[in-house]
Design an enzyme around this catalytic site. Structure first.
Site, PDB file in Angstrom:
ATOM      1  N   ARG A 177       0.827  -1.204   0.000  1.00  0.00           N
ATOM      2  CA  ARG A 177       0.000   0.000   0.000  1.00  0.00           C
ATOM      3  C   ARG A 177       0.870   1.266   0.000  1.00  0.00           C
ATOM      4  O   ARG A 177       2.020   1.231   0.400  1.00  0.00           O
ATOM      5  CB  ARG A 177      -0.925   0.010   1.220  1.00  0.00           C
ATOM      6  CG  ARG A 177      -2.035  -1.018   1.159  1.00  0.00           C
ATOM      7  CD  ARG A 177      -2.960  -0.927   2.366  1.00  0.00           C
ATOM      8  NE  ARG A 177      -2.249  -1.163   3.631  1.00  0.00           N
ATOM      9  CZ  ARG A 177      -1.901  -0.212   4.479  1.00  0.00           C
ATOM     10  NH1 ARG A 177      -2.189   1.058   4.216  1.00  0.00           N
ATOM     11  NH2 ARG A 177      -1.260  -0.512   5.596  1.00  0.00           N
ATOM     12  N   LYS A 322      -8.324  -2.582   1.414  1.00  0.00           N
ATOM     13  CA  LYS A 322      -8.197  -1.701   2.569  1.00  0.00           C
ATOM     14  C   LYS A 322      -8.935  -0.378   2.362  1.00  0.00           C
ATOM     15  O   LYS A 322      -9.366   0.251   3.335  1.00  0.00           O
ATOM     16  CB  LYS A 322      -6.722  -1.446   2.877  1.00  0.00           C
ATOM     17  CG  LYS A 322      -6.002  -2.682   3.423  1.00  0.00           C
ATOM     18  CD  LYS A 322      -6.679  -3.225   4.681  1.00  0.00           C
ATOM     19  CE  LYS A 322      -5.913  -4.381   5.305  1.00  0.00           C
ATOM     20  NZ  LYS A 322      -6.637  -4.953   6.474  1.00  0.00           N
ATOM     21  N   HIS A 341     -10.736  -4.156  13.168  1.00  0.00           N
ATOM     22  CA  HIS A 341      -9.630  -4.812  12.475  1.00  0.00           C
ATOM     23  C   HIS A 341      -9.183  -5.971  13.360  1.00  0.00           C
ATOM     24  O   HIS A 341      -8.293  -5.825  14.205  1.00  0.00           O
ATOM     25  CB  HIS A 341      -8.496  -3.812  12.245  1.00  0.00           C
ATOM     26  CG  HIS A 341      -7.396  -4.361  11.400  1.00  0.00           C
ATOM     27  ND1 HIS A 341      -6.076  -3.969  11.535  1.00  0.00           N
ATOM     28  CD2 HIS A 341      -7.402  -5.261  10.392  1.00  0.00           C
ATOM     29  CE1 HIS A 341      -5.331  -4.612  10.652  1.00  0.00           C
ATOM     30  NE2 HIS A 341      -6.123  -5.406   9.951  1.00  0.00           N
ATOM     31  N   SER A 359       1.122  -6.869  12.971  1.00  0.00           N
ATOM     32  CA  SER A 359       1.927  -7.882  12.288  1.00  0.00           C
ATOM     33  C   SER A 359       2.940  -8.511  13.239  1.00  0.00           C
ATOM     34  O   SER A 359       3.626  -7.816  13.995  1.00  0.00           O
ATOM     35  CB  SER A 359       2.658  -7.234  11.104  1.00  0.00           C
ATOM     36  OG  SER A 359       3.464  -8.171  10.443  1.00  0.00           O
ATOM     37  N   LYS A 363      -1.804 -13.085  15.446  1.00  0.00           N
ATOM     38  CA  LYS A 363      -3.259 -12.969  15.300  1.00  0.00           C
ATOM     39  C   LYS A 363      -3.825 -14.071  14.401  1.00  0.00           C
ATOM     40  O   LYS A 363      -4.803 -14.738  14.759  1.00  0.00           O
ATOM     41  CB  LYS A 363      -3.631 -11.591  14.739  1.00  0.00           C
ATOM     42  CG  LYS A 363      -5.132 -11.372  14.594  1.00  0.00           C
ATOM     43  CD  LYS A 363      -5.443 -10.027  13.969  1.00  0.00           C
ATOM     44  CE  LYS A 363      -5.081 -10.000  12.504  1.00  0.00           C
ATOM     45  NZ  LYS A 363      -5.590  -8.794  11.812  1.00  0.00           N
ATOM     46  N   THR A 364      -3.202 -14.261  13.238  1.00  0.00           N
ATOM     47  CA  THR A 364      -3.698 -15.267  12.295  1.00  0.00           C
ATOM     48  C   THR A 364      -3.534 -16.674  12.869  1.00  0.00           C
ATOM     49  O   THR A 364      -4.438 -17.504  12.809  1.00  0.00           O
ATOM     50  CB  THR A 364      -2.965 -15.157  10.947  1.00  0.00           C
ATOM     51  OG1 THR A 364      -3.172 -13.846  10.415  1.00  0.00           O
ATOM     52  CG2 THR A 364      -3.467 -16.185   9.961  1.00  0.00           C
ATOM     53  N   ASP A 378      -9.726 -10.984   9.485  1.00  0.00           N
ATOM     54  CA  ASP A 378      -9.171  -9.631   9.414  1.00  0.00           C
ATOM     55  C   ASP A 378     -10.154  -8.488   9.679  1.00  0.00           C
ATOM     56  O   ASP A 378      -9.798  -7.535  10.349  1.00  0.00           O
ATOM     57  CB  ASP A 378      -8.543  -9.427   8.035  1.00  0.00           C
ATOM     58  CG  ASP A 378      -7.606  -8.232   7.983  1.00  0.00           C
ATOM     59  OD1 ASP A 378      -6.802  -8.070   8.917  1.00  0.00           O
ATOM     60  OD2 ASP A 378      -7.685  -7.451   7.024  1.00  0.00           O
ATOM     61  N   ARG A 443       1.646 -12.439  -1.082  1.00  0.00           N
ATOM     62  CA  ARG A 443       0.316 -12.652  -0.508  1.00  0.00           C
ATOM     63  C   ARG A 443      -0.485 -13.678  -1.294  1.00  0.00           C
ATOM     64  O   ARG A 443      -0.249 -13.897  -2.480  1.00  0.00           O
ATOM     65  CB  ARG A 443      -0.459 -11.330  -0.515  1.00  0.00           C
ATOM     66  CG  ARG A 443       0.130 -10.237   0.370  1.00  0.00           C
ATOM     67  CD  ARG A 443      -0.445 -10.302   1.756  1.00  0.00           C
ATOM     68  NE  ARG A 443       0.025  -9.213   2.603  1.00  0.00           N
ATOM     69  CZ  ARG A 443      -0.560  -8.871   3.746  1.00  0.00           C
ATOM     70  NH1 ARG A 443      -1.641  -9.529   4.149  1.00  0.00           N
ATOM     71  NH2 ARG A 443      -0.091  -7.892   4.477  1.00  0.00           N
TER      72      ARG A 443
END
Length: 659
Positions: A177, A322, A341, A359, A363-364, A378, A443
């Protein structure tokens, strides 16, 4: 077999070979064979036309609802094309482009071009007919993954099918981004509603500049022979879903959004109507550097009043995902719905947990649990009825991906999945997930149903636990702490983790990172507004807040050691089961955190950080240092008064570190 004098061969004498029979003859004297009848085609083109049949809804269309319900098929398609033409309309011309469905490379005999009717203009100077108004724009509408594969491989350089069946693509010069190039129109409404100024991710632009960029994007898209149009949804809650239209120039972008947004059924698509929000992705074409507010050839612009987003100068697909998330952060709170989020999963008994984390916090990994259903990884909404996933897919990091560590993500990379900027073997097409030649930000985008334990539809009841994850490389935060509401708000607004930064001489030291609401780049309103909504919902529905440190223990990075994942999983399991609520607690100094004295399967000596440090003086110095960093960061929000007479602000400040 032997040679003879004639130079030929003769067979040795012996028993005669059995006679071959072909079956009885038919009346017409022709022997029976097993071949089928010939195809009903006179030419190759006719044969190819028989290969494909038209898609049809699997269930009857509800004719009692929807704008298009009473229309014939021909009228419905015409209205749909007029809607797309209106989306592509230049605001300086009387009509939109002449659009027709189908690939321009194929014959479109019998297809009638459609243009939308005149509309109210932003400004409407007198203008002569243009070249673009004389041509057709072919619309490739809601293509299937298979069709998009064909388009990408045939027309987009850098598109390949990998050995697992996923589509490998390149996003061009931008592999992430561009937050410094993102702009939001500042008008009378957003002037009051949005968070502007120091610390805010919202960089302003005016209405006129947005219209200049919109015109540039639309003119570029209209100059093409074909455009891809996706009509899809955001938010699995049917009462609060948003209709989005994405107009793009690349099959890669269309497939990406097909995966990431919620895919409509054929019946829903028939009655889609006018979108609530439209994206114009002209990322292959740069913005004009001489345009006001432009700082590079890239510009990602959002106009909340017009419900439109324009992308110029970047082909990175994550800008669309996003960008829409930012829009939801504006639209949902206006409905008293909290946008988050976070990851989200649900136990077999219906207990829901939210996972927040930047990051590297896990979390994942922690929200993906084979013993629990995945609602989403997410983006979520917390409504009056429970939680719902905003998206229809997952956007997973692929760097260093392995089957052993992340089997669900590994197995999800198959036909239909988009792989961004990965490196693969030129012969076998096997992906090397350790290769960073293109970018470290590789990704995979895939539909959420590719995860075996995904809950479809992606909705659940009100959360019981709100888990804030931090990877504390300073090593002074406890592995787990129970938070009161004020502490939950404080740490939610702070959004802390610590990264390990390398220096030239090889010395590595932790660097504190704060991201408001664990997603500062995407929020639209002031962080305290989201925090107040979170506290209100937690109090109303009896949810408990937890701060879980997945970072270091026994010393900072380089001295201590990373808390074992097995211990963190035991902690998370105890939160899910409710057993941690019944533990004995004591309070830490400085941060005033409630920490359990015992958890089954976790060494008691690491539960209180000071016990794990050999150098107690160094521990206290590091604790004071981190507390100071929290205080400094929170200074940005301290002046924002919320609650009656600002009392809520005082409560939140009191929940931070106290020296």
């Amino acid at each position: 077999m032997a040679g003879n004098c004639d130079g030929g061969f003769s067979f040795p004498k012996g028993p005669a070979m059995p006679k071959i029979t072909t079956g009885p003859k038919r009346d017409n004297g022709i022997c029976h064979d097993d071949s089928g009848p010939t195809v009903k085609a006179q030419t190759i083109d006719e044969l190819h036309s028989l290969q494909k049949k038209r898609s049809a809804p699997t269930t009857p269309i509800d004719t009692s609802q929807g704008v298009f319900a009473a229309m014939s098929e021909e009228e419905r398609q015409k209205a749909q094309l007029q809607s797309i033409s209106a989306s592509l309309a230049s605001l300086t011309r009387e009509t939109g482009p002449k659009v027709v469905r189908g690939d321009p490379a194929k014959k479109t005999e019998g297809a009638t071009p459609v243009a939308h009717v005149p509309h109210t203009h932003f400004f409407s100077p007198t203008i002569a007919v243009s070249d673009s108004s004389l041509k057709f724009t072919h619309v490739l509408y809601n293509l299937s993954p298979a069709e998009l594969y064909e388009q990408a491989i045939k027309y987009e350089k850098g598109s390949f099918i990998t050995s697992s069946g996923a589509l490998a693509t390149l996003s061009g010069a931008k592999t992430g981004r561009a937050p410094r190039d993102k702009r939001v129109v500042r008008d009378e409404t957003t002037e009051k509603d949005l968070w502007w100024g120091m610390g805010s991710p919202n960089i302003e632009m005016d209405e006129h500049t947005f219209m200049v960029n919109r015109e540039r994007a639309v003119d570029y898209l209209n100059s093409l022979d074909k455009v891809f149009v996706n009509d899809q949804f955001l938010n699995w809650d049917p009462e609060n879903r948003i209709k989005v239209r994405i107009v793009s120039a690349r099959a890669y972008h269309s497939l990406f959004m097909h995966n990431m947004c919620i895919r409509p059924t054929p019946e829903e698509l028939e009655n889609f109507g006018t979108p609530d929000f439209t994206i114009y992705n002209a990322g292959q074409f740069p913005c004009n550097r001489y345009t006001h507010y432009m700082t590079s050839s890239t510009s990602v612009d959002i106009n909340l009043a017009r419900r439109e987003m324009v992308i110029l100068g970047t082909q990175y697909a994550g800008e669309m995902k996003k960008g829409l998330f930012g829009v939801m952060h504006y639209l949902m709170p206006k409905r008293r719905i909290l946008s988050l989020h976070s990851g989200c999963n649900m136990g077999k008994d219906g207990d829901v947990a939210l996972f927040f984390g930047l990051s590297g916090t896990g979390k994942t990994t922690l929200s993906t649990d084979h013993n629990r259903y995945l609602i989403g990884d997410d983006e979520h909404c917390w409504t009056e009825t429970g939680v719902s996933n905003i998206e229809g897919g997952c956007y997973a990091k692929c760097i260093d991906l392995s089957r052993e560590k992340e089997p669900d993500i590994w197995n999800a990379i198959k036909f239909g999945t988009v792989l961004e900027n990965v490196v693969f073997d030129e012969h076998t097409r096997e992906v090397d997930y350790t290769d960073k030649s293109v970018t470290e930000n590789t990704r995979a985008a895939y539909p959420i149903e590719y995860i075996p334990n995904a809950k479809i539809p992606c909705v659940g009841p009100h959360p019981k636990n709100v888990i804030l994850l931090a990877c504390d490389a300073f090593g002074v935060l406890p592995p787990v702490s129970k938070l009161n509401l004020a502490q939950t708000m404080y740490h939610f607004i702070s959004g802390y983790t610590a990264l390990v930064a390398g220096t030239e001489d090889g010395i590595k030291e932790p660097t504190a990172t704060f991201s408001a609401c664990f997603g500062a780049a995407f929020i639209m309103l002031h962080p305290t507004k989201y925090a107040a909504m979170l506290a209100e919902k937690m109090e109303k529905h009896g949810a408990t807040g937890w701060l879980v440190n997945t970072g270091w223990s026994g010393g900072s990075y380089g001295v201590g050691s990373r808390i074992k994942l097995a211990y963190t999983r035991k902690i998370i399991d105890a939160i899910h089961s409710g057993s941690l609520l019944n533990a004995n607690y004591k309070k830490t100094e400085i941060f005033g955190l409630e920490i359990p004295t015992e958890i089954e399967g976790v060494p008691s000596e690491i539960l209180d950080p000071i016990n794990a440090w050999g150098d107690k003086k160094a521990y206290k110095e590091t604790l004071l240092k981190l507390g100071g960093l929290f205080r400094k960061n929170f200074g940005t929000f301290a002046s924002h008064k919320i609650g009656v007479d600002g009392k809520l602000t005082e409560e939140i400040l009191a929940a931070g570190p106290i020296f």
